[in-house]
Design a protein around this motif. Sequence first.
Motif, PDB file in Angstrom:
ATOM      1  N   GLY A 115      56.039  51.507  48.271  1.00 13.32           N
ATOM      2  CA  GLY A 115      54.800  50.998  48.350  1.00 13.32           C
ATOM      3  C   GLY A 115      53.498  51.855  47.832  1.00 13.32           C
ATOM      4  O   GLY A 115      52.423  51.472  47.947  1.00 13.32           O
ATOM      5  N   LEU A 116      53.855  52.887  47.234  1.00 14.29           N
ATOM      6  CA  LEU A 116      52.980  53.953  46.856  1.00 14.29           C
ATOM      7  C   LEU A 116      52.216  53.347  45.490  1.00 14.29           C
ATOM      8  O   LEU A 116      51.236  54.083  45.254  1.00 14.29           O
ATOM      9  N   LEU A 117      52.889  52.423  44.683  1.00 16.42           N
ATOM     10  CA  LEU A 117      52.098  52.059  43.480  1.00 16.42           C
ATOM     11  C   LEU A 117      51.781  50.701  43.686  1.00 16.42           C
ATOM     12  O   LEU A 117      51.167  50.123  42.956  1.00 16.42           O
ATOM     13  N   GLY A 118      51.602  49.968  44.963  1.00 18.75           N
ATOM     14  CA  GLY A 118      51.311  48.556  45.139  1.00 18.75           C
ATOM     15  C   GLY A 118      49.786  48.427  45.616  1.00 18.75           C
ATOM     16  O   GLY A 118      49.650  47.235  45.754  1.00 18.75           O
ATOM     17  N   VAL A 119      49.076  49.474  45.760  1.00 15.67           N
ATOM     18  CA  VAL A 119      47.639  49.011  46.592  1.00 15.67           C
ATOM     19  C   VAL A 119      46.839  48.474  45.331  1.00 15.67           C
ATOM     20  O   VAL A 119      46.743  48.637  44.389  1.00 15.67           O
ATOM     21  N   THR A 120      46.112  47.417  46.010  1.00 15.08           N
ATOM     22  CA  THR A 120      45.125  46.599  45.227  1.00 15.08           C
ATOM     23  C   THR A 120      43.835  46.744  45.973  1.00 15.08           C
ATOM     24  O   THR A 120      43.693  46.098  46.922  1.00 15.08           O
ATOM     25  N   ASN A 121      42.834  47.376  45.453  1.00 16.93           N
ATOM     26  CA  ASN A 121      41.419  47.490  46.169  1.00 16.93           C
ATOM     27  C   ASN A 121      40.316  46.831  45.344  1.00 16.93           C
ATOM     28  O   ASN A 121      39.199  47.089  45.748  1.00 16.93           O
ATOM     29  N   GLY A 122      40.444  46.734  44.138  1.00 15.79           N
ATOM     30  CA  GLY A 122      39.359  46.207  43.212  1.00 15.79           C
ATOM     31  C   GLY A 122      38.529  47.255  42.537  1.00 15.79           C
ATOM     32  O   GLY A 122      37.661  46.673  42.031  1.00 15.79           O
ATOM     33  N   GLU A 123      38.791  48.493  42.918  1.00 16.05           N
ATOM     34  CA  GLU A 123      37.986  49.602  42.425  1.00 16.05           C
ATOM     35  C   GLU A 123      37.937  49.868  40.918  1.00 16.05           C
ATOM     36  O   GLU A 123      36.874  50.147  40.397  1.00 16.05           O
ATOM     37  N   LEU A 124      38.727  49.383  40.406  1.00 16.23           N
ATOM     38  CA  LEU A 124      39.006  49.533  38.734  1.00 16.23           C
ATOM     39  C   LEU A 124      38.237  48.342  38.337  1.00 16.23           C
ATOM     40  O   LEU A 124      37.598  48.644  37.145  1.00 16.23           O
ATOM     41  N   SER A 125      38.277  47.187  38.689  1.00 13.57           N
ATOM     42  CA  SER A 125      37.784  46.200  38.073  1.00 13.57           C
ATOM     43  C   SER A 125      36.190  46.180  38.366  1.00 13.57           C
ATOM     44  O   SER A 125      35.370  45.968  37.384  1.00 13.57           O
ATOM     45  N   THR A 126      35.830  46.700  39.488  1.00 10.44           N
ATOM     46  CA  THR A 126      34.527  46.941  39.702  1.00 10.44           C
ATOM     47  C   THR A 126      33.880  48.054  38.792  1.00 10.44           C
ATOM     48  O   THR A 126      32.816  47.832  38.512  1.00 10.44           O
ATOM     49  N   LEU A 127      34.698  49.150  38.623  1.00  7.15           N
ATOM     50  CA  LEU A 127      34.257  50.214  37.813  1.00  7.15           C
ATOM     51  C   LEU A 127      34.057  49.737  36.100  1.00  7.15           C
ATOM     52  O   LEU A 127      33.159  50.048  35.611  1.00  7.15           O
ATOM     53  N   ILE A 128      34.815  48.852  35.828  1.00  4.36           N
ATOM     54  CA  ILE A 128      34.680  48.438  34.387  1.00  4.36           C
ATOM     55  C   ILE A 128      34.042  46.983  34.239  1.00  4.36           C
ATOM     56  O   ILE A 128      33.741  46.700  33.126  1.00  4.36           O
ATOM     57  N   GLY A 129      33.721  46.444  35.209  1.00  6.77           N
ATOM     58  CA  GLY A 129      33.043  45.264  35.245  1.00  6.77           C
ATOM     59  C   GLY A 129      33.701  44.072  34.856  1.00  6.77           C
ATOM     60  O   GLY A 129      32.892  43.114  34.313  1.00  6.77           O
ATOM     61  N   ARG A 130      34.996  43.734  34.850  1.00  8.21           N
ATOM     62  CA  ARG A 130      35.815  42.783  34.489  1.00  8.21           C
ATOM     63  C   ARG A 130      37.099  42.833  35.370  1.00  8.21           C
ATOM     64  O   ARG A 130      37.333  43.950  35.639  1.00  8.21           O
ATOM     65  N   PRO A 131      37.709  41.889  34.998  1.00  7.99           N
ATOM     66  CA  PRO A 131      39.244  41.938  35.748  1.00  7.99           C
ATOM     67  C   PRO A 131      39.868  42.786  35.167  1.00  7.99           C
ATOM     68  O   PRO A 131      39.791  42.797  33.682  1.00  7.99           O
ATOM     69  N   THR A 132      41.051  43.291  35.813  1.00  4.72           N
ATOM     70  CA  THR A 132      41.766  43.968  35.039  1.00  4.72           C
ATOM     71  C   THR A 132      42.989  43.135  34.260  1.00  4.72           C
ATOM     72  O   THR A 132      43.095  42.066  34.420  1.00  4.72           O
ATOM     73  N   THR A 133      43.647  43.915  33.231  1.00  5.18           N
ATOM     74  CA  THR A 133      44.614  42.991  32.433  1.00  5.18           C
ATOM     75  C   THR A 133      45.747  42.606  33.003  1.00  5.18           C
ATOM     76  O   THR A 133      46.510  43.249  33.575  1.00  5.18           O
ATOM     77  N   PRO A 134      46.147  41.415  33.255  1.00  3.91           N
ATOM     78  CA  PRO A 134      47.411  40.949  33.828  1.00  3.91           C
ATOM     79  C   PRO A 134      48.470  41.487  33.313  1.00  3.91           C
ATOM     80  O   PRO A 134      48.659  41.960  31.902  1.00  3.91           O
ATOM     81  N   LEU A 135      49.492  41.475  34.107  1.00  3.98           N
ATOM     82  CA  LEU A 135      50.851  42.154  33.611  1.00  3.98           C
ATOM     83  C   LEU A 135      51.380  41.797  32.287  1.00  3.98           C
ATOM     84  O   LEU A 135      51.660  42.466  31.276  1.00  3.98           O
ATOM     85  N   ILE A 136      51.438  40.155  32.172  1.00  2.00           N
ATOM     86  CA  ILE A 136      52.252  39.789  30.811  1.00  2.00           C
ATOM     87  C   ILE A 136      51.271  39.984  29.847  1.00  2.00           C
ATOM     88  O   ILE A 136      51.749  40.492  28.644  1.00  2.00           O
ATOM     89  N   ASP A 137      49.809  40.142  29.765  1.00  2.00           N
ATOM     90  CA  ASP A 137      48.853  40.420  28.802  1.00  2.00           C
ATOM     91  C   ASP A 137      49.112  41.867  28.214  1.00  2.00           C
ATOM     92  O   ASP A 137      49.162  42.028  27.175  1.00  2.00           O
ATOM     93  N   GLY A 138      49.209  42.648  29.449  1.00  2.00           N
ATOM     94  CA  GLY A 138      49.610  43.955  29.083  1.00  2.00           C
ATOM     95  C   GLY A 138      50.847  44.342  28.334  1.00  2.00           C
ATOM     96  O   GLY A 138      50.759  45.146  27.275  1.00  2.00           O
ATOM     97  N   LEU A 139      51.821  43.734  28.536  1.00  2.00           N
ATOM     98  CA  LEU A 139      53.099  43.890  28.004  1.00  2.00           C
ATOM     99  C   LEU A 139      53.183  43.279  26.627  1.00  2.00           C
ATOM    100  O   LEU A 139      53.511  43.964  25.677  1.00  2.00           O
TER     101      LEU A 139
END
Length: 284
Positions: free
Chosen positions: A256-280
């Motif tokens: 579980g060391l890579l599974g934390v979701t806290n919203g800090e990244l999306s807050t910092l960049i001002g938009r939702p993060t890129t979904p897995l499928i879109d990133g791939l």
Amino acid sequence: MSYIVIGATGHLGTLTVESLLERDIAATNIVAAGRNPDRLAALAERGVRTQRIDLDDPTSLDGLFSPDDTVLLISGNEIGRRVAQHGHAIDAAKSAGVKRIVYTSAPNADTSALVLAPEHKATEELIAASGLPATILRNGWYTENYLQAVEQARQTGTLLTSVGDGRVASASRHDFAEAAAVALIDDTTTGKTYELSGDESWDQQELADAISKAIGRDVNLANVTSEEHQRLLVAAGLDEGTAGFVVALDANARDGLLGVTNGELSTLIGRPTTPLIDGLRAAV
């Protein structure tokens, strides 16, 4: 005043420079520093100032920094050598009296059992000891880290993993690069440590399904034990050390060391993060 990107010729660094330009930072106020002369030349064609550096050679940093600069130190990729390399950059920045340093660290670097954490923890300690104002970006997992798994799945139709039921909250490099650009520009991030991750976590079946959609073929999930994973990787040609590192990372994800979701990244960049499928899909 300049924004200096250490590691600008790597994937994350190049994207960060692009993000700075997209945010209307004048190219002449950006300094791209890195080892790859071809990538530096490409950035120079955009009007960005460049300097070829080698963090194993402190003299290559001569003349790079000045007191009004804000510096992004992107962590290196040479495991086992990074603390010394980062230390050279930090020492040079301190000697010049730079305005602030931003560092790309690892999730919960000061407390985590993550196999990648110790060098990041040590670097954070060097920054703290330097007395320089700092912003720490503890970057989570990059979706692009699965490109090798994508290519293996394309060839074999199988995603081999020992993550078990562990979840991963990845985001794209572009997301993390945007965060780095924001942290460089925004002085209110000074003194803060950000735990950055994707908005949504996913398990290995979801990864297999996303890879299947990205490459257009069925992908089966082979979720094995750590011991079996090690054996299969060595049988496929990996040396024991590299295989052990891959298996250790999977164990970290399982824990579980890579599974934390806290919203800090999306807050910092001002938009939702890129979904897995879109990133791939973008990566392949």
